[in-house]
Design a protein around this motif. Structure first.
Motif, PDB file in Angstrom:
ATOM      1  N   ARG A 115      -2.287  46.618 -19.492  1.00 50.94           N
ATOM      2  CA  ARG A 115      -3.028  45.216 -18.949  1.00 50.94           C
ATOM      3  C   ARG A 115      -4.085  45.465 -17.609  1.00 50.94           C
ATOM      4  O   ARG A 115      -4.954  45.230 -17.453  1.00 50.94           O
ATOM      5  CB  ARG A 115      -1.851  44.268 -18.525  1.00 50.94           C
ATOM      6  CG  ARG A 115      -1.249  43.891 -19.879  1.00 50.94           C
ATOM      7  CD  ARG A 115      -0.645  42.596 -19.587  1.00 50.94           C
ATOM      8  NE  ARG A 115       0.002  42.142 -20.779  1.00 50.94           N
ATOM      9  CZ  ARG A 115      -0.424  41.261 -21.745  1.00 50.94           C
ATOM     10  NH1 ARG A 115      -1.522  40.868 -21.543  1.00 50.94           N
ATOM     11  NH2 ARG A 115       0.215  41.067 -22.754  1.00 50.94           N
TER      12      ARG A 115
ATOM     13  N   ASN B 216      -8.037  45.157 -16.803  1.00 53.42           N
ATOM     14  CA  ASN B 216      -7.821  43.993 -16.078  1.00 53.42           C
ATOM     15  C   ASN B 216      -8.517  42.742 -16.025  1.00 53.42           C
ATOM     16  O   ASN B 216      -7.820  41.694 -15.987  1.00 53.42           O
ATOM     17  CB  ASN B 216      -7.839  44.800 -14.609  1.00 53.42           C
ATOM     18  CG  ASN B 216      -9.407  44.911 -14.102  1.00 53.42           C
ATOM     19  OD1 ASN B 216     -10.184  45.087 -15.045  1.00 53.42           O
ATOM     20  ND2 ASN B 216      -9.569  45.569 -13.053  1.00 53.42           N
ATOM     21  N   GLU B 217      -9.738  42.584 -16.383  1.00 59.55           N
ATOM     22  CA  GLU B 217     -10.359  41.154 -16.515  1.00 59.55           C
ATOM     23  C   GLU B 217     -10.427  40.705 -17.858  1.00 59.55           C
ATOM     24  O   GLU B 217     -10.863  39.629 -17.915  1.00 59.55           O
ATOM     25  CB  GLU B 217     -11.809  41.396 -15.736  1.00 59.55           C
ATOM     26  CG  GLU B 217     -12.816  42.125 -16.816  1.00 59.55           C
ATOM     27  CD  GLU B 217     -12.652  43.563 -16.799  1.00 59.55           C
ATOM     28  OE1 GLU B 217     -13.514  44.203 -17.576  1.00 59.55           O
ATOM     29  OE2 GLU B 217     -11.779  44.322 -16.483  1.00 59.55           O
ATOM     30  N   LEU B 218      -9.853  41.049 -18.737  1.00 57.73           N
ATOM     31  CA  LEU B 218     -10.036  40.913 -20.194  1.00 57.73           C
ATOM     32  C   LEU B 218      -8.777  40.087 -20.593  1.00 57.73           C
ATOM     33  O   LEU B 218      -7.391  40.268 -20.190  1.00 57.73           O
ATOM     34  CB  LEU B 218     -10.065  41.917 -21.279  1.00 57.73           C
ATOM     35  CG  LEU B 218     -11.414  42.935 -20.776  1.00 57.73           C
ATOM     36  CD1 LEU B 218     -11.331  43.926 -21.786  1.00 57.73           C
ATOM     37  CD2 LEU B 218     -12.680  42.028 -20.731  1.00 57.73           C
ATOM     38  N   GLU B 219      -8.945  38.979 -21.537  1.00 58.49           N
ATOM     39  CA  GLU B 219      -7.760  38.532 -22.164  1.00 58.49           C
ATOM     40  C   GLU B 219      -7.226  39.092 -23.206  1.00 58.49           C
ATOM     41  O   GLU B 219      -7.791  39.142 -24.490  1.00 58.49           O
ATOM     42  CB  GLU B 219      -8.306  37.027 -22.561  1.00 58.49           C
ATOM     43  CG  GLU B 219      -8.849  36.086 -21.510  1.00 58.49           C
ATOM     44  CD  GLU B 219      -9.710  34.773 -22.086  1.00 58.49           C
ATOM     45  OE1 GLU B 219      -8.887  34.233 -22.969  1.00 58.49           O
ATOM     46  OE2 GLU B 219     -10.550  34.554 -21.621  1.00 58.49           O
ATOM     47  N   ILE B 220      -6.033  39.683 -23.125  1.00 54.31           N
ATOM     48  CA  ILE B 220      -5.341  40.299 -24.112  1.00 54.31           C
ATOM     49  C   ILE B 220      -4.193  39.141 -24.842  1.00 54.31           C
ATOM     50  O   ILE B 220      -3.440  38.578 -24.138  1.00 54.31           O
ATOM     51  CB  ILE B 220      -4.292  41.457 -23.479  1.00 54.31           C
ATOM     52  CG1 ILE B 220      -5.497  42.345 -22.883  1.00 54.31           C
ATOM     53  CG2 ILE B 220      -3.497  42.223 -24.584  1.00 54.31           C
ATOM     54  CD1 ILE B 220      -5.064  43.566 -22.294  1.00 54.31           C
ATOM     55  N   GLU B 221      -3.968  39.238 -26.008  1.00 50.56           N
ATOM     56  CA  GLU B 221      -2.904  38.569 -26.726  1.00 50.56           C
ATOM     57  C   GLU B 221      -1.763  39.250 -26.971  1.00 50.56           C
ATOM     58  O   GLU B 221      -0.732  38.738 -26.768  1.00 50.56           O
ATOM     59  CB  GLU B 221      -3.558  38.135 -28.123  1.00 50.56           C
ATOM     60  CG  GLU B 221      -4.961  37.217 -28.187  1.00 50.56           C
ATOM     61  CD  GLU B 221      -4.501  35.861 -27.629  1.00 50.56           C
ATOM     62  OE1 GLU B 221      -3.487  35.429 -28.000  1.00 50.56           O
ATOM     63  OE2 GLU B 221      -5.273  35.351 -26.801  1.00 50.56           O
TER      64      GLU B 221
ATOM     65  N   PHE C 174      -7.098  41.349 -28.728  1.00 52.62           N
ATOM     66  CA  PHE C 174      -7.836  40.720 -27.670  1.00 52.62           C
ATOM     67  C   PHE C 174      -8.076  39.260 -28.119  1.00 52.62           C
ATOM     68  O   PHE C 174      -7.867  38.944 -29.263  1.00 52.62           O
ATOM     69  CB  PHE C 174      -9.309  41.322 -27.518  1.00 52.62           C
ATOM     70  CG  PHE C 174      -8.905  42.554 -26.887  1.00 52.62           C
ATOM     71  CD1 PHE C 174      -8.964  42.582 -25.197  1.00 52.62           C
ATOM     72  CD2 PHE C 174      -8.769  43.783 -27.298  1.00 52.62           C
ATOM     73  CE1 PHE C 174      -8.649  43.652 -24.588  1.00 52.62           C
ATOM     74  CE2 PHE C 174      -8.729  44.871 -26.650  1.00 52.62           C
ATOM     75  CZ  PHE C 174      -8.481  44.870 -25.272  1.00 52.62           C
ATOM     76  N   SER C 175      -8.168  38.191 -27.538  1.00 52.85           N
ATOM     77  CA  SER C 175      -8.469  36.772 -27.604  1.00 52.85           C
ATOM     78  C   SER C 175      -9.785  36.639 -28.478  1.00 52.85           C
ATOM     79  O   SER C 175      -9.720  35.521 -29.205  1.00 52.85           O
ATOM     80  CB  SER C 175      -8.338  35.834 -26.311  1.00 52.85           C
ATOM     81  OG  SER C 175      -9.578  36.325 -25.667  1.00 52.85           O
ATOM     82  N   SER C 176     -10.688  37.379 -28.569  1.00 49.09           N
ATOM     83  CA  SER C 176     -11.896  37.110 -29.139  1.00 49.09           C
ATOM     84  C   SER C 176     -12.715  38.362 -29.392  1.00 49.09           C
ATOM     85  O   SER C 176     -12.492  39.495 -28.976  1.00 49.09           O
ATOM     86  CB  SER C 176     -12.955  36.110 -28.451  1.00 49.09           C
ATOM     87  OG  SER C 176     -13.250  37.045 -27.233  1.00 49.09           O
TER      88      SER C 176
ATOM     89  N   GLU D 100     -14.074  39.525 -25.977  1.00 50.93           N
ATOM     90  CA  GLU D 100     -13.250  40.411 -25.274  1.00 50.93           C
ATOM     91  C   GLU D 100     -13.155  41.757 -25.783  1.00 50.93           C
ATOM     92  O   GLU D 100     -12.935  42.669 -24.939  1.00 50.93           O
ATOM     93  CB  GLU D 100     -11.900  39.609 -25.337  1.00 50.93           C
ATOM     94  CG  GLU D 100     -12.104  38.528 -24.536  1.00 50.93           C
ATOM     95  CD  GLU D 100     -12.210  38.442 -22.957  1.00 50.93           C
ATOM     96  OE1 GLU D 100     -11.442  39.037 -22.359  1.00 50.93           O
ATOM     97  OE2 GLU D 100     -13.517  37.998 -22.507  1.00 50.93           O
ATOM     98  N   ARG D 101     -12.910  41.946 -27.146  1.00 52.00           N
ATOM     99  CA  ARG D 101     -12.859  43.228 -27.853  1.00 52.00           C
ATOM    100  C   ARG D 101     -13.979  44.165 -27.347  1.00 52.00           C
ATOM    101  O   ARG D 101     -13.878  45.269 -27.104  1.00 52.00           O
ATOM    102  CB  ARG D 101     -12.700  43.128 -29.379  1.00 52.00           C
ATOM    103  CG  ARG D 101     -12.386  44.598 -29.947  1.00 52.00           C
ATOM    104  CD  ARG D 101     -12.774  44.507 -31.260  1.00 52.00           C
ATOM    105  NE  ARG D 101     -14.281  44.159 -31.461  1.00 52.00           N
ATOM    106  CZ  ARG D 101     -14.818  43.444 -32.446  1.00 52.00           C
ATOM    107  NH1 ARG D 101     -13.967  43.279 -33.500  1.00 52.00           N
ATOM    108  NH2 ARG D 101     -16.063  43.242 -32.692  1.00 52.00           N
TER     109      ARG D 101
END
Length: 105
Positions: free
Chosen positions: A37, A41-46, A66-68, A71-72
């Motif tokens: 994580r 650091n700044e990305l949205e991880i599912e 990733f959420s989208s 983001e990937r």
């Protein structure tokens, strides 16, 4: 066993179509989810799925959802950055790769 989540394509299964999942290779064997994580650091991880070898030990690989797609693609920009003293390789994952069985934590 766990299979990385790949949403089904109701019209046709396109095994070479990319997903929102990235494969990480070259991880230090002692890395924890927090280290991954922090790397993104700044990305949205599912979700993070860390793999094990056949003996149950860390394999040095993980699959990160990733959420989208956006983001990937931002995450791919982290290719060859380091965790500790190891550089990390990142790969887009196809639907076919998500169907391959792996050992997970």
């Amino acid at each position: 066993m766990y299979r990385a989540r790949c949403p089904p394509d109701p019209t046709s299964l396109k095994l070479l179509e990319h997903t929102v999942v990235i494969k990480m290779r070259g991880l230090p064997y002692g890395v924890k989810e927090k280290g991954i994580r922090d790397f993104f650091n700044e990305l949205e991880i599912e979700a993070i799925h860390m793999t094990k070898d056949s003996r149950g030990r860390a394999s040095g690989e993980a699959f990160v959802e990733f959420s989208s797609d956006t983001e990937r693609e931002k995450a791919i920009g982290h290719h060859r950055r380091v965790i500790g003293t190891r550089y990390i390789e990142l790969f887009r994952v196809t639907r076919g790769e998500c169907e391959m069985p792996k050992f997970y934590v």
